[in-house]
Motif scaffolding. Structure first.
Motif, PDB file in Angstrom:
ATOM      1  N   VAL A  10       0.851  -1.188   0.000  1.00 12.07           N
ATOM      2  CA  VAL A  10       0.000   0.000   0.000  1.00 12.07           C
ATOM      3  C   VAL A  10       0.885   1.234   0.000  1.00 12.07           C
ATOM      4  N   ASP A  11       0.339   2.329  -0.534  1.00 13.65           N
ATOM      5  CA  ASP A  11       1.089   3.578  -0.493  1.00 13.65           C
ATOM      6  C   ASP A  11       0.742   4.335   0.791  1.00 13.65           C
ATOM      7  N   PHE A  12       1.191   5.574   0.898  1.00 13.85           N
ATOM      8  CA  PHE A  12       0.962   6.344   2.128  1.00 13.85           C
ATOM      9  C   PHE A  12      -0.509   6.700   2.322  1.00 13.85           C
ATOM     10  N   MET A  13      -1.343   6.433   1.311  1.00 11.87           N
ATOM     11  CA  MET A  13      -2.779   6.661   1.416  1.00 11.87           C
ATOM     12  C   MET A  13      -3.550   5.362   1.662  1.00 11.87           C
ATOM     13  N   GLN A  14      -2.835   4.276   1.994  1.00 11.84           N
ATOM     14  CA  GLN A  14      -3.409   2.938   2.217  1.00 11.84           C
ATOM     15  C   GLN A  14      -4.021   2.339   0.952  1.00 11.84           C
ATOM     16  N   LYS A  15      -3.620   2.862  -0.222  1.00  6.19           N
ATOM     17  CA  LYS A  15      -4.113   2.342  -1.488  1.00  6.19           C
ATOM     18  C   LYS A  15      -3.228   1.209  -1.981  1.00  6.19           C
ATOM     19  N   THR A  16      -3.850   0.166  -2.531  1.00  7.73           N
ATOM     20  CA  THR A  16      -3.090  -0.852  -3.245  1.00  7.73           C
ATOM     21  C   THR A  16      -2.815  -0.350  -4.657  1.00  7.73           C
ATOM     22  N   ASN A  17      -2.192  -1.177  -5.479  1.00  6.94           N
ATOM     23  CA  ASN A  17      -1.919  -0.798  -6.860  1.00  6.94           C
ATOM     24  C   ASN A  17      -3.154  -0.891  -7.754  1.00  6.94           C
ATOM     25  N   ILE A  18      -4.257  -1.452  -7.242  1.00  7.14           N
ATOM     26  CA  ILE A  18      -5.495  -1.575  -8.018  1.00  7.14           C
ATOM     27  C   ILE A  18      -6.446  -0.450  -7.612  1.00  7.14           C
ATOM     28  N   PRO A  19      -6.867   0.396  -8.542  1.00 15.58           N
ATOM     29  CA  PRO A  19      -7.774   1.498  -8.211  1.00 15.58           C
ATOM     30  C   PRO A  19      -9.045   0.993  -7.515  1.00 15.58           C
ATOM     31  N   GLY A  20      -9.411   1.691  -6.445  1.00 14.84           N
ATOM     32  CA  GLY A  20     -10.624   1.343  -5.716  1.00 14.84           C
ATOM     33  C   GLY A  20     -10.417   0.340  -4.603  1.00 14.84           C
ATOM     34  N   ILE A  21      -9.202  -0.213  -4.501  1.00 11.24           N
ATOM     35  CA  ILE A  21      -8.933  -1.205  -3.467  1.00 11.24           C
ATOM     36  C   ILE A  21      -7.911  -0.655  -2.479  1.00 11.24           C
ATOM     37  N   TYR A  22      -8.291  -0.660  -1.218  1.00 15.61           N
ATOM     38  CA  TYR A  22      -7.440  -0.210  -0.121  1.00 15.61           C
ATOM     39  C   TYR A  22      -7.140  -1.401   0.798  1.00 15.61           C
ATOM     40  N   ALA A  23      -6.153  -1.229   1.667  1.00 14.29           N
ATOM     41  CA  ALA A  23      -5.840  -2.269   2.660  1.00 14.29           C
ATOM     42  C   ALA A  23      -5.275  -1.605   3.902  1.00 14.29           C
ATOM     43  N   SER A  24      -5.507  -2.242   5.047  1.00 13.04           N
ATOM     44  CA  SER A  24      -5.016  -1.691   6.314  1.00 13.04           C
ATOM     45  C   SER A  24      -4.819  -2.814   7.323  1.00 13.04           C
ATOM     46  N   GLY A  25      -4.112  -2.507   8.389  1.00 12.14           N
ATOM     47  CA  GLY A  25      -3.917  -3.477   9.462  1.00 12.14           C
ATOM     48  C   GLY A  25      -2.830  -4.496   9.174  1.00 12.14           C
ATOM     49  N   ASP A  26      -2.950  -5.656   9.817  1.00 10.90           N
ATOM     50  CA  ASP A  26      -1.886  -6.661   9.797  1.00 10.90           C
ATOM     51  C   ASP A  26      -1.554  -7.199   8.417  1.00 10.90           C
ATOM     52  N   CYS A  27      -2.488  -7.131   7.484  1.00  8.32           N
ATOM     53  CA  CYS A  27      -2.197  -7.663   6.143  1.00  8.32           C
ATOM     54  C   CYS A  27      -1.256  -6.746   5.367  1.00  8.32           C
ATOM     55  N   THR A  28      -0.899  -5.591   5.955  1.00  4.10           N
ATOM     56  CA  THR A  28      -0.068  -4.613   5.247  1.00  4.10           C
ATOM     57  C   THR A  28       1.239  -4.285   5.953  1.00  4.10           C
ATOM     58  N   THR A  29       1.433  -4.728   7.194  1.00  5.27           N
ATOM     59  CA  THR A  29       2.587  -4.267   7.960  1.00  5.27           C
ATOM     60  C   THR A  29       3.144  -5.350   8.868  1.00  5.27           C
ATOM     61  N   GLN A  30       4.466  -5.310   9.081  1.00  4.38           N
ATOM     62  CA  GLN A  30       5.099  -6.216  10.029  1.00  4.38           C
ATOM     63  C   GLN A  30       4.872  -5.765  11.465  1.00  4.38           C
ATOM     64  N   MET A  31       4.475  -4.523  11.653  1.00  2.00           N
ATOM     65  CA  MET A  31       4.197  -3.992  12.998  1.00  2.00           C
ATOM     66  C   MET A  31       2.777  -4.376  13.403  1.00  2.00           C
ATOM     67  N   ARG A  32       2.636  -5.607  13.883  1.00  2.00           N
ATOM     68  CA  ARG A  32       1.310  -6.153  14.180  1.00  2.00           C
ATOM     69  C   ARG A  32       0.919  -5.818  15.617  1.00  2.00           C
ATOM     70  N   SER A  33       0.133  -4.776  15.769  1.00  2.00           N
ATOM     71  CA  SER A  33      -0.378  -4.412  17.083  1.00  2.00           C
ATOM     72  C   SER A  33      -1.780  -3.850  16.933  1.00  2.00           C
ATOM     73  N   VAL A  34      -2.545  -3.919  18.001  1.00  2.00           N
ATOM     74  CA  VAL A  34      -3.913  -3.397  17.983  1.00  2.00           C
ATOM     75  C   VAL A  34      -3.902  -1.905  17.668  1.00  2.00           C
TER      76      VAL A  34
END
Length: 301
Positions: A254-278
């Motif tokens: 994801v970029d700094f706007m939580q956007k994936t490379n596919i328009p209209g699709i965003y991602a957040s949380g553990d599926c995007t970062t090694q820093m897995r915390s609540v």
């Protein structure tokens, strides 16, 4: 559920997904949260390093969050597993395991990851209880205790260096022949970190609280905590089927706007970062929700 069309569908209804839903609910958006009810920390007894909720049970935090999000009448919930998605003229179509079909202009994947537990007897029973992955989340509770790290090579060295901040009673289990460099081995020895190269057979524990590591040669070492970073995979494979890129760690890019490379699709949380915390999951979810709303405003105005 009768309603089938939404502005946003969030796949994953744990901390990040619920946080995004609240941002979108407060923005008057019609949102569907699809959740299968299997958060990766479901076995963890307490959550830490999240201000106002330090020491609370993860399930309690999630339940309270869902009650609050449910007060926003434009937020809807579907209990089930999303299994397929296809692009449409106006967005995306999501199909669930039960055959329900929902449509939305935007998708947010807050679907987390699935840890691949190694074939060590007792590992799964202790995972999240006394076998830990993050010292920032759980290190304080086992500070100065007899602690082991299961890792090898560069990762093992860096992990040992990190955990030495919380305890000096430390040993590194490479679970097979060490791939540490001579310099790394000498540095660990200088800091009194023992290296065990024998393969691990099992963990002796009581209700998930580790007592001993048993090696295949029958050697045994007593510990109160273990740090390990087992491999993982995306909990949901839909993003890849839609063409979303993964990075070298297997996380959604994801970029700094939580956007994936596919328009209209965003991602957040553990599926995007090694820093897995609540705390980080909630932060990125809230941010993603606001950004999705902004994109919808720009498209409508």
């Amino acid at each position: 559920m009768e309603q089938e069309n939404f502005e946003v569908i969030i796949i994953g209804g744990s901390y990040s997904g619920l946080s995004a839903a609240m941002s979108l609910g407060r923005s008057l958006r019609q949102v569907l949260v699809i959740d299968s009810g299997l958060p990766c920390n479901r076995q963890t007894p307490h959550s830490h390093n999240f201000i106002t909720q330090d020491g609370e049970k993860p399930a309690v935090i999630a339940a309270k969050a869902k009650l609050q999000v449910d007060l926003y009448k434009t937020i809807h919930f579907y209990n089930g597993l999303a299994t397929k998605a296809i692009p449409t003229k106006n967005g995306f179509e999501i199909t669930t395991e039960a055959g329900k079909v929902f449509k939305a202009r935007k998708i947010l994947f807050a679907s987390g990851v699935k840890d691949l537990i190694p074939e060590i007897k007792g590992f799964g029973d202790c995972w999240g209880i006394s076998v830990l992955h993050c010292p920032y989340c759980h290190g304080y509770e086992v500070k100065n205790e007899k602690t082991a790290i299961i890792a090898n090579g560069e990762m093992g060295f860096e992990y040992a260096k990190l955990i030495s901040n919380w305890t000096k009673d430390l040993r590194l289990c490479t679970n097979g022949k060490s791939t540490l460099t001579l310099e790394q081995t000498e540095a660990l020895k200088k800091h009194n970190v023992q290296v065990f190269e024998n393969e691990i057979d099992s963990f002796e524990h009581t209700n998930g609280y580790i007592e001993n590591i048993i090696f295949k040669n029958k050697e045994k070492i007593a510990v109160k905590a273990i740090y390990s970073k087992p491999p993982f995979e995306q909990h949901c494979d839909i993003p890849e089927s839609l063409g979303c890129d993964l990075n070298e760690q297997g996380l959604l890019k994801v970029d700094f706007m939580q956007k994936t490379n596919i328009p209209g699709i965003y991602a957040s949380g553990d599926c995007t970062t090694q820093m897995r915390s609540v705390a980080i999951a909630i932060s990125t979810g809230s941010f993603a929700g606001a950004l999705i709303n902004k994109e919808l405003i720009e498209e409508n105005f």
